[in-house]
Design a protein around this motif. Structure first.
Motif, PDB file in Angstrom:
ATOM      1  N   TYR A  75       0.937  -1.221   0.044  1.00 48.26           N
ATOM      2  CA  TYR A  75      -0.092   0.083   0.053  1.00 48.26           C
ATOM      3  C   TYR A  75       0.884   1.261   0.050  1.00 48.26           C
ATOM      4  O   TYR A  75       0.530   2.109  -0.746  1.00 48.26           O
ATOM      5  CB  TYR A  75      -1.020   0.015   1.105  1.00 48.26           C
ATOM      6  N   ASN A  76       1.817   1.434   0.732  1.00 44.88           N
ATOM      7  CA  ASN A  76       2.712   2.436   0.770  1.00 44.88           C
ATOM      8  C   ASN A  76       3.448   2.500  -0.431  1.00 44.88           C
ATOM      9  O   ASN A  76       4.061   3.967  -0.608  1.00 44.88           O
ATOM     10  CB  ASN A  76       3.769   2.395   2.131  1.00 44.88           C
ATOM     11  N   ASN A  77       3.623   1.747  -1.292  1.00 44.17           N
ATOM     12  CA  ASN A  77       4.393   1.800  -2.468  1.00 44.17           C
ATOM     13  C   ASN A  77       3.279   2.438  -3.773  1.00 44.17           C
ATOM     14  O   ASN A  77       3.877   2.549  -4.724  1.00 44.17           O
ATOM     15  CB  ASN A  77       4.925   0.494  -3.074  1.00 44.17           C
ATOM     16  N   ILE A  78       2.030   2.382  -3.166  1.00 40.99           N
ATOM     17  CA  ILE A  78       1.262   2.968  -4.403  1.00 40.99           C
ATOM     18  C   ILE A  78       1.415   4.548  -4.527  1.00 40.99           C
ATOM     19  O   ILE A  78       1.622   5.213  -3.282  1.00 40.99           O
ATOM     20  CB  ILE A  78      -0.508   2.921  -3.771  1.00 40.99           C
ATOM     21  N   PRO A  79       1.574   5.026  -5.556  1.00 40.82           N
ATOM     22  CA  PRO A  79       1.705   6.586  -5.720  1.00 40.82           C
ATOM     23  C   PRO A  79       0.813   7.276  -5.079  1.00 40.82           C
ATOM     24  O   PRO A  79      -0.377   7.181  -5.410  1.00 40.82           O
ATOM     25  CB  PRO A  79       2.037   6.742  -7.262  1.00 40.82           C
ATOM     26  N   LEU A  80       1.395   8.385  -4.282  1.00 39.38           N
ATOM     27  CA  LEU A  80       0.522   9.406  -4.192  1.00 39.38           C
ATOM     28  C   LEU A  80      -0.385   9.186  -2.754  1.00 39.38           C
ATOM     29  O   LEU A  80      -1.122   9.972  -2.340  1.00 39.38           O
ATOM     30  CB  LEU A  80      -0.251   9.973  -5.140  1.00 39.38           C
ATOM     31  N   VAL A  81      -0.189   7.969  -2.196  1.00 37.10           N
ATOM     32  CA  VAL A  81      -0.990   7.751  -0.932  1.00 37.10           C
ATOM     33  C   VAL A  81      -0.145   8.072   0.355  1.00 37.10           C
ATOM     34  O   VAL A  81       1.158   8.217   0.129  1.00 37.10           O
ATOM     35  CB  VAL A  81      -1.236   6.107  -0.851  1.00 37.10           C
ATOM     36  N   LYS A  82      -0.957   8.570   1.230  1.00 36.07           N
ATOM     37  CA  LYS A  82      -0.428   8.892   2.770  1.00 36.07           C
ATOM     38  C   LYS A  82       0.016   7.324   3.311  1.00 36.07           C
ATOM     39  O   LYS A  82      -0.742   6.665   3.571  1.00 36.07           O
ATOM     40  CB  LYS A  82      -1.511   9.494   3.459  1.00 36.07           C
ATOM     41  N   LYS A  83       1.492   7.364   3.631  1.00 35.90           N
ATOM     42  CA  LYS A  83       1.731   6.050   4.165  1.00 35.90           C
ATOM     43  C   LYS A  83       1.103   5.796   5.461  1.00 35.90           C
ATOM     44  O   LYS A  83       0.778   6.668   6.270  1.00 35.90           O
ATOM     45  CB  LYS A  83       3.155   6.120   4.275  1.00 35.90           C
TER      46      LYS A  83
END
Length: 237
Positions: free
Chosen positions: A179-187
């Motif tokens: 999930y954290n590797n998805i572009p533009l998401v808040k980690k």
């Protein structure tokens, strides 16, 4: 119960001798029960029945996962993680993440059942009669309010161990990384051990309350002489 107490007071005025008064009171076993029956012991037995008959159901496979009353759902912070994974074609991983949280709770409750039994055995009811005459889950609420902090401290390490045992730590490490590797998401970096500990404890108390209600409302659930005597007092309140 109030009506009975009023009758008792009137009788005390009507009868001049203590012998006469005692003879009449003996016809009201529920009044004798207030002083002569182990109310605290009856409440503890009811709570222990909740653990033995209801909480043990949570320890079975899908004990949490397929019980809608206690099933552990994702916290708000992780709902966006679930949605994000599904958008990129990882629905099966998202499903597995939810399942392993419930698996960890099922395993942990199995290991922690003696903790709850010990809490009941050692608890001291400040006003057992008031609790007996309370609502349908008054004893469970008392147990929850008086033991939750201490139980959390003992239960949390059990949850941590169960996370490793059922592989939930690896599954969620993989989920969070993807999930954290998805572009533009808040980690995100959630404390799932704390969350599952609290959710599992809530589930345990819910199931204990189920049995307490059964005993309060169903005569056939009063499976011992003590339960029958104690909760007969409640019937006449």
């Amino acid at each position: 119960m109030k009506r009975i107490l009023i009758v008792t007071i009137l009788l005390s005025i009507t009868f001049s001798s203590c012998a006469e008064m005692q003879q009449v009171i003996n016809q009201f076993p529920q009044i004798q029960g207030i002083g002569g029956v182990d109310v605290s012991g009856g409440l503890k037995e009811a709570l222990n029945n909740g653990i033995s008959k209801q909480v043990t159901k949570l320890t079975a496979t899908d004990g949490f996962y397929k019980n809608e009353a206690v099933k552990i759902l994702l916290p708000d912070e992780l709902k966006k993680v679930d949605s994000g994974l599904r958008k990129i074609g990882l629905s099966s991983l998202a499903d597995e993440g939810l399942k392993v949280l419930n698996r960890a709770a099922e395993d942990a409750v199995k290991e922690a059942t003696p903790i709850f039994v010990n809490a009941v055995v050692n608890m001291s009811f400040s006003d057992a009669t008031t609790i007996l005459m309370g609502n349908e889950s008054a004893a469970t609420q008392y147990l929850e309010n008086s033991t939750s902090t201490a139980l959390y401290g003992k239960f949390n390490p059990v949850i941590q161990n169960s996370f490793r045992k059922v592989g939930a730590d690896k599954v969620w490490s993989n989920i969070i990384t993807k999930y954290n590797n998805i572009p533009l998401v808040k980690k995100v970096n959630p404390d799932l051990t704390d969350y599952v500990t609290n959710q599992a404890m809530q589930g345990v108390f819910k199931m204990i309350a189920v049995e307490e209600k059964n005993i309060r409302t169903n005569l056939s659930s009063r499976t011992s002489p003590l339960l029958q005597k104690v909760f007969a007092m409640q019937d006449h309140k």
